[in-house]
Design an enzyme around this catalytic site. Sequence first.
Site, PDB file in Angstrom:
ATOM      1  CD  GLU A 151      -3.127   0.788   0.318  1.00 30.54           C
ATOM      2  OE1 GLU A 151      -2.537   1.616  -0.419  1.00 30.54           O
ATOM      3  OE2 GLU A 151      -4.351   0.829   0.521  1.00 30.54           O
ATOM      4  CG  ASP A 152      -0.963   4.745  -1.621  1.00 30.16           C
ATOM      5  OD1 ASP A 152      -1.694   4.085  -0.846  1.00 30.16           O
ATOM      6  OD2 ASP A 152      -1.436   5.561  -2.441  1.00 30.16           O
ATOM      7  CG  ASP A 168      -6.121   9.092   5.139  1.00 28.83           C
ATOM      8  OD1 ASP A 168      -5.558   9.739   6.035  1.00 28.83           O
ATOM      9  OD2 ASP A 168      -7.118   9.523   4.514  1.00 28.83           O
ATOM     10  CG  PHE A 215      -4.150  15.278   0.383  1.00 26.08           C
ATOM     11  CD1 PHE A 215      -5.140  14.353   0.685  1.00 26.08           C
ATOM     12  CD2 PHE A 215      -3.595  15.277  -0.886  1.00 26.08           C
ATOM     13  CE1 PHE A 215      -5.576  13.438  -0.278  1.00 26.08           C
ATOM     14  CE2 PHE A 215      -4.020  14.365  -1.856  1.00 26.08           C
ATOM     15  CZ  PHE A 215      -5.020  13.450  -1.548  1.00 26.08           C
ATOM     16  NE  ARG A 224      -1.485   8.296 -10.158  1.00 28.52           N
ATOM     17  CZ  ARG A 224      -2.391   7.942  -9.236  1.00 28.52           C
ATOM     18  NH1 ARG A 224      -1.993   7.438  -8.094  1.00 28.52           N
ATOM     19  NH2 ARG A 224      -3.671   8.108  -9.456  1.00 28.52           N
TER      20      ARG A 224
HETATM   21  P1  IMP Z   1      -7.875   4.816   3.791  1.00 33.24           P
HETATM   22  O1  IMP Z   1      -8.840   3.755   3.372  1.00 33.24           O
HETATM   23  O2  IMP Z   1      -8.545   5.984   4.444  1.00 33.24           O
HETATM   24  O3  IMP Z   1      -6.739   4.282   4.630  1.00 33.24           O
HETATM   25  O4  IMP Z   1      -7.298   5.467   2.484  1.00 33.24           O
HETATM   26  C1  IMP Z   1      -6.422   4.789   1.723  1.00 33.24           C
HETATM   27  C2  IMP Z   1      -6.214   5.369   0.353  1.00 33.24           C
HETATM   28  O5  IMP Z   1      -6.618   6.739   0.180  1.00 33.24           O
HETATM   29  C3  IMP Z   1      -4.719   5.364   0.126  1.00 33.24           C
HETATM   30  O6  IMP Z   1      -4.306   4.094  -0.315  1.00 33.24           O
HETATM   31  C4  IMP Z   1      -4.561   6.445  -0.890  1.00 33.24           C
HETATM   32  O7  IMP Z   1      -4.737   5.913  -2.186  1.00 33.24           O
HETATM   33  C5  IMP Z   1      -5.649   7.449  -0.551  1.00 33.24           C
HETATM   34  N1  IMP Z   1      -5.067   8.518   0.294  1.00 33.24           N
HETATM   35  C6  IMP Z   1      -5.239   8.685   1.610  1.00 33.24           C
HETATM   36  N2  IMP Z   1      -4.539   9.741   2.070  1.00 33.24           N
HETATM   37  C7  IMP Z   1      -3.900  10.253   0.999  1.00 33.24           C
HETATM   38  C8  IMP Z   1      -2.999  11.370   0.835  1.00 33.24           C
HETATM   39  O8  IMP Z   1      -2.609  12.096   1.764  1.00 33.24           O
HETATM   40  N3  IMP Z   1      -2.561  11.575  -0.442  1.00 33.24           N
HETATM   41  C9  IMP Z   1      -2.938  10.808  -1.499  1.00 33.24           C
HETATM   42  N4  IMP Z   1      -3.758   9.753  -1.369  1.00 33.24           N
HETATM   43  C10 IMP Z   1      -4.244   9.480  -0.137  1.00 33.24           C
HETATM   44 MG    MG Z   2      -3.841   3.464  -2.055  1.00 29.86          MG
END
Ligand code: IMP
Ligand code: MG
Length: 173
Positions: free
Chosen positions: A96-97, A100, A149, A162
């Site tokens: 995963e990147d 969040d 962000f 990106r």
């Molecule tokens: P989560 O389900 O809230 O953990 O969100 C996960 C996904 O939202 C990540 O895998 C990202 O693709 C996207 N995301 C969440 N925060 C950021 C950010 O700060 N920048 C860019 N993408 C984000």
């Molecule tokens: Mg992601």
Amino acid sequence: MASLRLLLSREEIERRVEEMAAQIRRDYAGDMPIFLGVLKGAFIFLADLSRRMDRSPEIDFILLSSYGSLAASSGQVKVLLEPRAELKGRDVLIVEDIIDGGLSLEFIRDYVARRQPARLRVCALLARQRLLDEGLRLDYLGFPVGDGFLVGYGLDCREEHRTLPDVYVLEES
Ligand code: IMP
Ligand code: MG
């Protein structure tokens, strides 16, 4: 106008990715797991990480519906692209990147677990400190990060930024 503030330089990222790769190489001792990248944000991290393995891992991807970029979560996750690989009985490493809110990770963990892998681990480049404080555990983590962000190194804001080689905080001014 939005501006970019450098958070993690390409050199810092490269060093940390090598450390994570070394740990993964040790842990799996040549018996590579399948790398399951979460599109789209993880593709650059996955490319760098996987090329540091001593054996070629099988690579696959899953694409989830994004539920807003700067917007808050709607609480809905859908699979837009399924992995091709049979995960049953496999050693799976989710790549995963950023973790969040943790909803996507929860969803993918469940998605993979239902397919009965032999083992499931998670590797994330970034995770919110807030979640780590609340007890989130990851097998491999690059950097804990604060609440801003983030863009670059695979992370986008509505498809922008990106491909930047470093990670930046996107600041509205
Ligand atoms: P989560 O389900 O809230 O953990 O969100 C996960 C996904 O939202 C990540 O895998 C990202 O693709 C996207 N995301 C969440 N925060 C950021 C950010 O700060 N920048 C860019 N993408 C984000
Ligand atoms: Mg992601």
